[in-house]
Motif scaffolding. Structure first.
Motif, mmCIF file in Angstrom:
data_model
loop_
_atom_site.group_PDB
_atom_site.id
_atom_site.type_symbol
_atom_site.label_atom_id
_atom_site.label_comp_id
_atom_site.label_asym_id
_atom_site.label_seq_id
_atom_site.Cartn_x
_atom_site.Cartn_y
_atom_site.Cartn_z
ATOM 1 N N LEU A 177 0.846 -1.191 0.000
ATOM 2 C CA LEU A 177 0.000 0.000 0.000
ATOM 3 C C LEU A 177 0.877 1.234 0.000
ATOM 4 O O LEU A 177 2.068 1.171 0.343
ATOM 5 C CB LEU A 177 -0.939 0.016 1.193
ATOM 6 N N GLN A 178 0.317 2.366 -0.394
ATOM 7 C CA GLN A 178 1.067 3.616 -0.414
ATOM 8 C C GLN A 178 1.284 4.112 1.020
ATOM 9 O O GLN A 178 0.393 4.025 1.859
ATOM 10 C CB GLN A 178 0.318 4.675 -1.213
ATOM 11 N N CYS A 179 2.485 4.640 1.262
ATOM 12 C CA CYS A 179 2.841 5.078 2.619
ATOM 13 C C CYS A 179 3.466 6.465 2.617
ATOM 14 O O CYS A 179 4.151 6.858 1.666
ATOM 15 C CB CYS A 179 3.852 4.106 3.235
ATOM 16 N N ALA A 180 3.245 7.188 3.711
ATOM 17 C CA ALA A 180 3.944 8.443 3.964
ATOM 18 C C ALA A 180 5.298 8.140 4.612
ATOM 19 O O ALA A 180 5.422 7.143 5.330
ATOM 20 C CB ALA A 180 3.096 9.317 4.881
ATOM 21 N N PRO A 181 6.330 8.955 4.359
ATOM 22 C CA PRO A 181 6.313 10.097 3.449
ATOM 23 C C PRO A 181 6.300 9.628 1.994
ATOM 24 O O PRO A 181 6.944 8.647 1.649
ATOM 25 C CB PRO A 181 7.613 10.832 3.777
ATOM 26 N N CYS A 260 5.464 -1.175 1.991
ATOM 27 C CA CYS A 260 5.067 0.181 2.356
ATOM 28 C C CYS A 260 5.667 1.095 1.296
ATOM 29 O O CYS A 260 6.844 1.472 1.364
ATOM 30 C CB CYS A 260 5.605 0.506 3.752
ATOM 31 N N GLY A 261 4.869 1.416 0.267
ATOM 32 C CA GLY A 261 5.391 2.076 -0.919
ATOM 33 C C GLY A 261 5.496 3.584 -0.782
ATOM 34 O O GLY A 261 4.497 4.273 -0.563
ATOM 35 N N HIS A 262 6.724 4.097 -0.944
ATOM 36 C CA HIS A 262 6.955 5.549 -0.888
ATOM 37 C C HIS A 262 7.043 6.162 -2.279
ATOM 38 O O HIS A 262 6.994 7.383 -2.414
ATOM 39 C CB HIS A 262 8.237 5.849 -0.106
ATOM 40 N N SER A 263 7.193 5.325 -3.286
ATOM 41 C CA SER A 263 7.227 5.797 -4.668
ATOM 42 C C SER A 263 6.374 4.850 -5.498
ATOM 43 O O SER A 263 6.721 3.678 -5.658
ATOM 44 C CB SER A 263 8.670 5.840 -5.190
ATOM 45 N N ASN A 264 5.267 5.344 -5.996
ATOM 46 C CA ASN A 264 4.298 4.489 -6.692
ATOM 47 C C ASN A 264 3.747 5.245 -7.894
ATOM 48 O O ASN A 264 3.460 6.439 -7.810
ATOM 49 C CB ASN A 264 3.136 4.122 -5.761
ATOM 50 N N GLU A 265 3.582 4.552 -8.963
ATOM 51 C CA GLU A 265 3.052 5.207 -10.149
ATOM 52 C C GLU A 265 2.306 4.205 -11.003
ATOM 53 O O GLU A 265 2.717 3.054 -11.140
ATOM 54 C CB GLU A 265 4.185 5.840 -10.966
ATOM 55 N N GLY A 266 1.188 4.627 -11.578
ATOM 56 C CA GLY A 266 0.464 3.747 -12.484
ATOM 57 C C GLY A 266 -1.030 3.846 -12.321
ATOM 58 O O GLY A 266 -1.544 4.645 -11.534
ATOM 59 N N LEU A 267 -1.715 3.022 -13.056
ATOM 60 C CA LEU A 267 -3.178 3.036 -13.076
ATOM 61 C C LEU A 267 -3.723 2.111 -11.996
ATOM 62 O O LEU A 267 -4.176 1.011 -12.275
ATOM 63 C CB LEU A 267 -3.677 2.608 -14.453
ATOM 64 N N PHE A 268 -3.678 2.553 -10.758
ATOM 65 C CA PHE A 268 -4.107 1.719 -9.650
ATOM 66 C C PHE A 268 -5.513 2.064 -9.162
ATOM 67 O O PHE A 268 -5.869 1.761 -8.034
ATOM 68 C CB PHE A 268 -3.101 1.786 -8.511
ATOM 69 N N ALA A 272 -5.773 2.041 -2.269
ATOM 70 C CA ALA A 272 -4.541 2.355 -1.546
ATOM 71 C C ALA A 272 -3.417 1.389 -1.888
ATOM 72 O O ALA A 272 -2.244 1.698 -1.714
ATOM 73 C CB ALA A 272 -4.800 2.338 -0.045
ATOM 74 N N GLY A 273 -3.775 0.208 -2.372
ATOM 75 C CA GLY A 273 -2.773 -0.806 -2.682
ATOM 76 C C GLY A 273 -3.434 -2.094 -3.103
ATOM 77 O O GLY A 273 -4.526 -2.090 -3.681
ATOM 78 N N LEU A 274 -2.796 -3.187 -2.767
ATOM 79 C CA LEU A 274 -3.231 -4.480 -3.287
ATOM 80 C C LEU A 274 -3.049 -5.582 -2.263
ATOM 81 O O LEU A 274 -2.060 -5.608 -1.525
ATOM 82 C CB LEU A 274 -2.420 -4.796 -4.555
ATOM 83 N N ILE A 275 -4.026 -6.492 -2.216
ATOM 84 C CA ILE A 275 -3.907 -7.729 -1.453
ATOM 85 C C ILE A 275 -3.686 -8.857 -2.454
ATOM 86 O O ILE A 275 -4.546 -9.128 -3.293
ATOM 87 C CB ILE A 275 -5.175 -8.011 -0.614
ATOM 88 N N GLY A 276 -2.531 -9.481 -2.414
ATOM 89 C CA GLY A 276 -2.198 -10.559 -3.337
ATOM 90 C C GLY A 276 -2.799 -11.876 -2.869
ATOM 91 O O GLY A 276 -2.532 -12.333 -1.749
ATOM 92 N N LEU A 277 -3.604 -12.482 -3.730
ATOM 93 C CA LEU A 277 -4.248 -13.759 -3.399
ATOM 94 C C LEU A 277 -3.639 -14.921 -4.170
ATOM 95 O O LEU A 277 -4.213 -16.009 -4.211
ATOM 96 C CB LEU A 277 -5.751 -13.682 -3.704
#
Length: 487
Positions: A177-181, A260-268, A272-277
């Protein structure tokens, strides 16, 4: 003698009508099935109605329930119910979905190609990304494009729990998931997660099993950095940590490895993020040692909810099929599909067309993120041609995007179309509802056959064909179960 013959004929005719066994065969294997046209078109219009969806109300009132003392579940929402759409009409929405879907399918195939050919990060040119003045180097690897993520769940991350929407994906393993900072974050529906506010946040060191299970990782001050890159150029980079994941404010799972993603880019798509199943070691089911999990995908054009369940039993009466695994790539869930039928007629396809071979190539996966089922071109052509034979009474029209078999049903109230069924190696058959393969692509009455050809060796059963069906992945017994109307 004539009278005797008449009596015998009448006797056997009556037997055929009244025999429970014979009548069951007839009722369970019809050659055609009906599709309600006005109802389907109405749904395409409801999407754009101001009163069509009340997503926030339905989300807030949803209660998390437990199926049994050892099982837990969480709500499952369609993307449209959570995010709405900026498209002006249903055809534009369909085209946008299909474009995302094509990117995802290409991404899945590329990932499989890398695994089958034994290509590792040492074989690829690395890309560099800045992360808090540190460089994390890794190859450009293809995974699943989250642009086509159509189903979300709301979970709590950390303690106290911060509730966020997460994409659910059977085609990937790493949770993140995306995280601060946030050095570079895309727009999401909820506030960015701040690890400083969580008492259960704990960075993983580089020598941990979780860190070493990553495809791409790096060390910084003995803490583990992760990178997940996707075929469309999307990526997430950050710290690999353990956190508490909470369901409904009560059922918490501690020490889940998550990026804990501090740099994320794309068509999400605003999650907030992803649960991998997926089936890999870092997926959520693997980490909690789930013996099974299941989901039921509600109509993508509906604001109704269903559930994602862990450790619950396969519903009675489910059509089960062997679940097989690929020795080259443990993420994907393969089903032992051996054939298809249209109007009760088995298609003349080769036995190798749907088979997973010893090299890890081919086969058929069940995927929650792919929308439209993809079949090898020869298999698709056979399916389409047989379907067209049974729909000669319907007015055809031009194809739309990747759909080449479409009909103008604007003047129809109900149509009978050939049945389409999947056949598995254990002799079981799964008959699809008509609405799962003849779908509207606009609000004017254009309906298309929702299968598509692929030149790749990998076939995919997509979520359009899974809608309204509870799909159970019985990991303990290596079975996949399909239960109609169990949402």
């Amino acid at each position: 003698m004539a009278n005797l013959s008449y009596i015998l004929c009448f006797f056997f005719f009556t037997l055929c009508l009244t025999s429970p066994v014979l009548s069951r065969v007839i009722s369970e294997n019809p050659r055609t099935t009906s599709l309600d046209i006005p109802s389907s078109i109405h749904k395409t219009l409801t999407v754009f109605s101001p009163l069509g969806f009340q997503a926030e109300k339905s989300v807030e009132s949803q209660k998390w329930e437990f199926s049994s003392p050892s099982a837990f579940s969480l709500p499952l929402h369609s993307r449209l119910a959570v995010r709405g759409t900026s498209e002006r009409d249903y055809k534009s929405l369909t085209l946008a979905r299909l474009e995302r879907d094509s990117a995802r399918v290409q991404s899945l195939q590329t990932r499989l190609d890398l695994a089958v050919n034994g290509i590792t990060k040492a074989d690829l040119k690395p890309m560099e990304m800045e992360l808090e003045d540190e460089k994390l180097e890794g190859p450009i690897i293809s995974g699943t494009s989250q642009g086509s993520g159509e189903y979300f769940s709301r979970v709590g991350i950390g303690h106290p729990a911060s509730e966020v929407y997460m994409v659910l994906d059977t085609g990937s393993d790493v949770n993140w998931l995306q995280c601060a900072p946030c050095a570079d974050c895309y727009q999401q529906a909820d506030p960015i997660f701040d690890p400083v506010k969580s008492s259960t946040y704990s960075p993983l060191s580089c020598d941990t099993k979780q860190c070493q299970s990553l495809d791409v990782s790096e060390c910084r001050n003995n803490t583990c950095l992760y990178e997940v890159s996707y075929g469309d150029g999307s990526y997430t980079v950050g710290d690999f940590v353990t956190e508490s994941v909470t369901f409904g404010g009560s059922a918490a799972v501690d020490n889940v490895a998550i990026g804990c993603g501090h740099s994320n880019e794309g068509l999400f798509v605003g999650a907030a993020g992803l649960i991998g199943l997926g089936g890999g070691a870092l997926s959520f089911p693997s980490q909690i040692k789930a013996s099974s999990f299941s989901y039921c995908l509600v109509d993508r054009d509906s604001d109704s909810t269903s559930t994602l369940e862990f450790d619950s039993a396969t519903p009675p009466g489910a059509v089960t099929a062997p679940l097989i695994r690929n020795s080259k790539l443990d993420t994907f869930y393969y089903v032992d599909l051996t054939g298809l039928s249209v109007a009760g007629n088995m298609l003349p396809i080769s036995t190798s067309a749907l088979k997973l071979d010893d090299n890890g190539d081919g086969g058929v996966i069940v995927d929650s993120g792919t929308a439209v089922t993809r079949l090898q071109t020869d298999v698709y052509n056979s399916l389409r041609d047989e379907f067209v034979k049974g729909t000669r009474h319907l007015p055809s029209t031009n194809g739309v995007a990747l759909f080449d078999t479409c009909f103008d049903l604007s003047k129809k109230k109900s149509v009978d179309v050939p049945t389409v069924s999947f056949h598995f190696s254990n002799g079981k058959e799964l008959a699809l509802p008509a609405k799962n393969y003849l779908i509207p692509v606009d609000s004017s009455g254009t309906f298309c056959l929702a299968f598509a050809p692929t030149s790749s060796s990998l076939s995919i059963i997509g979520n359009v064909q899974q809608q309204g069906t509870r799909v159970t992945f019985d990991l303990a017994n290596s079975l996949i179960g399909f239960s109609s109307n169990k949402c």
